[in-house]
Scaffold this motif. Structure first.
Motif, short mmCIF file in Angstrom:
data_model
loop_
_atom_site.label_atom_id
_atom_site.label_comp_id
_atom_site.label_asym_id
_atom_site.label_seq_id
_atom_site.Cartn_x
_atom_site.Cartn_y
_atom_site.Cartn_z
N ASP A 66 0.85 -1.19 0.00
CA ASP A 66 0.00 0.00 0.00
C ASP A 66 0.89 1.24 0.00
OD1 ASP A 66 0.74 0.61 2.75
OD2 ASP A 66 -0.72 -0.89 3.38
N ASP A 67 0.28 2.40 0.15
CA ASP A 67 1.04 3.64 0.02
C ASP A 67 1.57 4.20 1.34
OD1 ASP A 67 -1.35 4.52 1.09
OD2 ASP A 67 -1.59 6.19 -0.30
N ASN A 68 1.40 3.46 2.44
CA ASN A 68 1.89 3.98 3.71
C ASN A 68 2.18 2.83 4.68
OD1 ASN A 68 2.46 5.37 6.09
ND2 ASN A 68 0.98 6.98 5.62
N LYS A 74 -3.37 5.66 7.83
CA LYS A 74 -3.32 6.74 6.84
C LYS A 74 -3.19 6.23 5.41
CE LYS A 74 -1.59 10.14 10.07
NZ LYS A 74 -0.53 11.09 10.42
N LYS A 76 -4.07 5.30 1.81
CA LYS A 76 -5.08 5.79 0.86
C LYS A 76 -5.17 4.86 -0.34
CE LYS A 76 -4.70 10.55 2.26
NZ LYS A 76 -3.85 11.70 2.15
#
Length: 110
Positions: A66-68, A74, A76
């Motif tokens: 994922d992006d984090n 958090k 997204k």
């Protein structure tokens, strides 16, 4: 799967990683790549790094989960989940590849 050499970083040992997974509530198989050969064959360079194959064995998604990875609340963009959903539906992922985000693999010498 863990391809890291625990001689280079003790926290990457089998028992330590099992304890880490348990502390995070992970209920998935934990596998050790004791020669780093599988990671090398896949071209992996960081952990974690996802490789998703479709039912024909073709690579459908490769990259980060994922992006984090530091702050799960958090997130997204859920790249791996979206790719899994697409593959299960018989479609190609909208995003078939992302940059792997993680620590570099500490490859074993053997």
């Amino acid at each position: 799967m863990n391809a890291n050499d625990p001689a280079m970083h003790a926290d990457d040992g089998f028992e330590e990683m099992q304890a880490h997974a348990k502390s995070r509530g992970m209920k998935i198989p934990y596998v050790v790549d004791d020669t780093s050969g599988v990671a090398r064959a896949f071209g992996a360079s960081v952990t974690p790094e996802a490789f998703l194959f479709d039912k024909t064995g073709k690579l459908a998604y490769h990259g980060t989960i994922d992006d984090n990875r530091q702050e799960p609340d958090k997130v997204k963009a859920r790249y791996l989940k979206d790719a899994l959903d697409a593959v299960v539906a018989g479609k190609k992922p909208a995003v078939p590849e992302t940059k792997g985000l993680g620590c570099g693999i500490k490859f074993r010498n053997s």
